[in-house]
Design a protein around this motif. Structure first.
Motif, mmCIF file in Angstrom:
data_model
loop_
_atom_site.group_PDB
_atom_site.id
_atom_site.type_symbol
_atom_site.label_atom_id
_atom_site.label_comp_id
_atom_site.label_asym_id
_atom_site.label_seq_id
_atom_site.Cartn_x
_atom_site.Cartn_y
_atom_site.Cartn_z
ATOM 1 N N ARG A 141 51.515 -16.511 54.554
ATOM 2 C CA ARG A 141 52.900 -16.967 54.395
ATOM 3 C C ARG A 141 52.567 -16.328 52.709
ATOM 4 N N SER A 142 54.011 -15.951 52.564
ATOM 5 C CA SER A 142 54.284 -14.113 51.579
ATOM 6 C C SER A 142 55.323 -14.614 50.574
ATOM 7 N N VAL A 143 55.156 -14.483 49.541
ATOM 8 C CA VAL A 143 56.596 -14.039 48.704
ATOM 9 C C VAL A 143 56.782 -13.297 48.208
ATOM 10 N N VAL A 144 57.911 -12.207 48.121
ATOM 11 C CA VAL A 144 58.336 -10.840 47.823
ATOM 12 C C VAL A 144 58.978 -11.094 46.557
ATOM 13 N N PHE A 145 59.656 -10.494 45.124
ATOM 14 C CA PHE A 145 60.911 -10.808 45.078
ATOM 15 C C PHE A 145 60.412 -9.108 44.160
ATOM 16 N N THR A 146 61.499 -8.240 44.277
ATOM 17 C CA THR A 146 61.751 -7.239 43.558
ATOM 18 C C THR A 146 63.260 -7.084 42.893
ATOM 19 N N ASP A 147 63.401 -6.340 41.796
ATOM 20 C CA ASP A 147 64.544 -5.911 41.380
ATOM 21 C C ASP A 147 64.362 -4.126 40.842
ATOM 22 N N GLN A 148 66.215 -4.440 41.139
ATOM 23 C CA GLN A 148 65.927 -2.878 40.246
ATOM 24 C C GLN A 148 67.038 -2.905 40.105
ATOM 25 N N LEU A 149 66.709 -2.350 38.815
ATOM 26 C CA LEU A 149 68.110 -2.230 37.193
ATOM 27 C C LEU A 149 68.543 -1.000 36.695
ATOM 28 N N ASN A 150 69.705 -0.491 37.387
ATOM 29 C CA ASN A 150 70.860 0.490 37.255
ATOM 30 C C ASN A 150 71.152 0.531 35.608
ATOM 31 N N ILE A 151 70.954 1.653 34.807
ATOM 32 C CA ILE A 151 71.937 1.227 33.963
ATOM 33 C C ILE A 151 72.672 3.120 33.587
ATOM 34 N N SER A 152 73.602 2.823 34.149
ATOM 35 C CA SER A 152 75.118 4.458 34.028
ATOM 36 C C SER A 152 74.078 4.699 35.341
ATOM 37 N N ARG A 153 74.175 5.935 35.597
ATOM 38 C CA ARG A 153 73.366 6.954 36.489
ATOM 39 C C ARG A 153 71.967 7.649 36.835
ATOM 40 N N TYR A 154 72.016 7.766 35.234
ATOM 41 C CA TYR A 154 70.925 7.977 34.570
ATOM 42 C C TYR A 154 69.090 7.122 34.047
ATOM 43 N N PHE A 155 69.566 6.127 34.109
ATOM 44 C CA PHE A 155 67.675 5.409 33.968
ATOM 45 C C PHE A 155 68.168 4.161 34.857
ATOM 46 N N VAL A 156 66.759 4.045 35.828
ATOM 47 C CA VAL A 156 66.407 3.624 36.599
ATOM 48 C C VAL A 156 65.027 2.327 36.394
ATOM 49 N N LEU A 157 65.314 1.001 36.626
ATOM 50 C CA LEU A 157 64.270 0.140 36.167
ATOM 51 C C LEU A 157 63.947 -0.611 37.629
ATOM 52 N N SER A 158 62.659 -0.284 38.001
ATOM 53 C CA SER A 158 62.555 -1.701 38.964
ATOM 54 C C SER A 158 60.861 -1.497 38.953
ATOM 55 N N GLY A 159 60.791 -3.307 39.692
ATOM 56 C CA GLY A 159 59.584 -3.693 40.487
ATOM 57 C C GLY A 159 59.254 -4.524 40.926
ATOM 58 N N GLY A 160 58.376 -4.972 40.917
ATOM 59 C CA GLY A 160 58.360 -6.656 42.219
ATOM 60 C C GLY A 160 56.926 -6.968 42.380
ATOM 61 N N LEU A 161 57.057 -8.116 43.140
ATOM 62 C CA LEU A 161 55.727 -8.976 42.785
ATOM 63 C C LEU A 161 55.694 -9.224 44.443
ATOM 64 N N THR A 162 54.156 -9.581 45.106
ATOM 65 C CA THR A 162 54.416 -9.778 45.750
ATOM 66 C C THR A 162 53.005 -10.795 46.216
ATOM 67 N N HIS A 163 53.255 -12.141 46.419
ATOM 68 C CA HIS A 163 52.088 -12.990 46.813
ATOM 69 C C HIS A 163 51.850 -13.036 47.577
ATOM 70 N N THR A 164 50.267 -12.957 48.753
ATOM 71 C CA THR A 164 50.193 -13.533 49.816
ATOM 72 C C THR A 164 49.185 -14.975 50.107
ATOM 73 N N ALA A 165 49.048 -15.358 51.221
ATOM 74 C CA ALA A 165 47.467 -16.231 51.235
ATOM 75 C C ALA A 165 47.972 -16.422 53.325
ATOM 76 N N ASP A 166 46.704 -16.625 53.336
ATOM 77 C CA ASP A 166 45.927 -16.716 54.760
ATOM 78 C C ASP A 166 45.803 -18.448 55.175
#
Length: 590
Positions: free
Chosen positions: A536-561
């Protein structure tokens, strides 16, 4: 130790499965009638990248256009392309990137999984101020093509204030030659094509730019018959890699020189759109898996057909962007669609190894694999959608001589097993608030026979093996799916099921993606992307665009078998990433 092995295996799979990483920051808007520059950066796998292509279309159109992007310089990580002004209209444009590696593998950004949204260009308001001084004298909402398209504009109230030499007339994204006699502007198209005409006028008023409203006219088909013009565009390309080493045996990676040529042709004739895509490489070998690609497609209202190589996407858990050489067809309207794909997914191969011992020549091979997929969909992707999918992948035993897949000197030994794989799924997607919130889910169940060569089991043997009465004879259904003791497992259950749910939302310039998935230990889908079984897995990602010149992105993945508790231990692991991009206009990324 076991955890380390699993982590190393997952890391290897990640590297092999995602050999290329591409970063792109889309412009927030584009200006009507002006070219748009798009830039993509290969952040991982630059050495393996041989080509980057951009596929784009006006939102709502059926046909995709393609252009090959150019690197800034030889070996540069940045690829650029300028969309010509002729395709820039007043409608949004959607697009995605396709990266080709030296092995012939194609990777798409964003993924063509039917879930991840493609990039979009949104039209910005026209430059300057909108002036009421431009008045259209003919305001028919629709005309017949045989009447001809006429644009008649008066600028009487501002004729003494504007620069007459600066007047420009634009129709459907193109500047046209019009007759200007103050205070009138006349433009006539005697043979307009059916469709929507959008026009406006702009000029200089002192030091500022002014423009009219955008006038829309619907051109209806003419009752007179005339030959429809053929419109087309395309590219022809050639590339070659030449390698030289003083000691070839010690050289890393690929050492054989290669060359490739490819062409992409797109066109339209009347109501039909067509495309032809060819890729021919010196790496093509008749006894290896295909490298060359041949595609011809035709699209008319409510029907599209592709012959040759095509990568259909039915759903995430059934058939998902894997090449099939055969036939793909889809018939559709706004609320119902039916998709069919049928062809060869694996080509047969044979090999003979001459060994020095008494066994002589050893032979092995790969079966030809046939793929069939079908999808019935109710609703549409812009609102609410419900789909039912069925796929089957089968190794064709008759494609190989028995010498290449079995030995019978003492006991029968299968050196190459033939597989049957069937998957059925249903998926749903709900779009809310103008697609700013998307909810979706899919449930799939699979059957896998690891070796169909012995044939289907008979009813008596099956009853003896299971200890239960069976009301059907498996031999009667062997043309659809072969049932025998090589099933995994023989009796389907929870282990054969995979499911996922996801949420996509866009708010305050944040694109958020959340997905939860579970995959049974015996779930197998040969036509879909890799699935980590019994996990099973849980995936979370986020991308933040500030105007067109600055982008912040990140994510978290948790998996268990170990969902089925078949193992002596359960492994859990978490990974995360964070990235920021600063790109001033027309400067490299930071």
């Amino acid at each position: 130790m076991k955890k380390i092995i699993i982590l190393l295996s997952l890391s290897l799979w990640f590297v092999l499965g995602f050999s290329v990483a591409l970063q792109h920051v889309p412009p927030q808007t584009y200006m009507y009638g002006k070219p748009v520059e798009l830039t993509a950066e290969i952040q991982q796998g630059l050495e393996e990248t041989t080509q980057v292509k951009l596929y784009f279309r006006v939102l709502g159109s059926e046909i995709w256009l393609a252009e090959t992007m150019k690197p800034e310089s030889k070996g540069a990580a940045f690829y650029r392309l300028t969309l010509p002004s002729r395709i820039i209209t007043t409608e949004p444009i959607e697009y995605y990137f396709e990266v080709t590696t030296i092995t012939g593998k194609l990777e798409n950004f964003p993924a063509l999984d039917g879930i991840t949204p493609k990039f979009q260009l949104v039209p910005a308001p026209l430059e300057g101020e909108m002036s009421p001084g431009f008045i259209r004298l003919n305001d028919e909402p629709s005309i017949s093509a045989e009447e001809g398209y006429l644009l008649a504009v008066s600028f009487f109230s501002i004729k003494d204030d504007i620069d007459l030499t600066s007047i420009e007339v634009w129709v459907n994204g193109r500047k046209v030659e019009a007759e200007i006699k103050s205070p009138l502007i006349l433009f006539k198209d005697t043979k307009p094509l059916p469709g929507t005409k959008k026009a406006f006028v702009k000029c200089q008023l002192g030091t500022k730019s002014i423009h009219s409203d955008i006038w829309t006219t619907e051109v209806l088909p003419s009752s007179l018959k005339r030959a429809a013009p053929i419109e087309y565009n395309g590219t022809v390309n050639f590339a070659s890699n030449v390698y030289g080493y003083s000691k070839k045996a010690n050289a890393p990676g690929v050492t054989n020189s290669d060359a490739a040529t490819w062409t992409d042709l797109y066109g339209s004739y009347g109501m039909a759109d067509f495309q032809t895509n060819l890729y021919i490489s010196s790496l093509e070998k008749s006894n290896q898996q295909p490298v060359n690609r041949y595609t011809f497609g035709v699209k008319i209202p409510h029907l599209e057909v592709f012959a040759g190589d095509y990568s259909p996407t039915l759903s995430q858990l059934t058939m998902n962007n894997k090449n099939i050489r055969g036939l793909y067809a889809r018939t559709f309207n706004k609320y119902v669609s039916l998709t069919w794909a049928h062809g060869q997914s694996v080509r047969k191969t044979t090999s003979e190894l001459d060994v020095s011992d008494a066994s002589g020549i050893q032979k092995s091979g790969t079966f030809k694999q046939e793929a069939i997929g079908m999808r019935m969909q109710l609703g549409n992707s812009q609102e609410t959608m419900l789909g039912v999918n069925l796929t089957r992948h089968r190794d064709i035993v008759s494609s190989l001589d028995s010498l290449y897949y079995m030995f019978t000197e003492r006991d029968t030994i299968y050196t190459t097993p033939a597989r049957d794989n069937a998957v059925a799924s249903t998926d749903i997607r709900i779009n809310m608030t103008d697609q700013n919130v998307i909810l979706g889910a899919e449930v799939a169940a699979s059957l896998l026979n690891k070796n169909t060569i012995p044939g289907a089991i008979d009813r008596e043997t099956l009853e003896s093996y299971t200890g239960n009465s069976v009301f059907v004879n498996p031999e009667d259904f062997s043309s659809l799916f072969v049932l025998n003791k090589n099933m995994e497992p023989l009796i389907p259950g929870k282990a054969n099921v995979a499911w996922l749910v996801y949420l996509r939302t866009f708010f305050w310039n944040n694109f958020v993606n959340v997905q939860y998935s579970q995959t049974g230990s015996a779930f197998n889908a040969l036509g879909a992307s890799y699935q980590l079984n019994d996990s099973r897995s849980v995936v979370f990602t986020d991308q933040l665009n500030i105007s067109r010149y600055f982008v912040l992105s990140g994510g978290l993945t948790h998996t268990a078998d170990n969902l089925m508790n078949h193992k002596s231990e359960t492994n859990k692991y978490t990974s995360w990433h964070f990235q920021s991009i600063i790109r001033p206009n027309k400067l490299p990324y930071l």
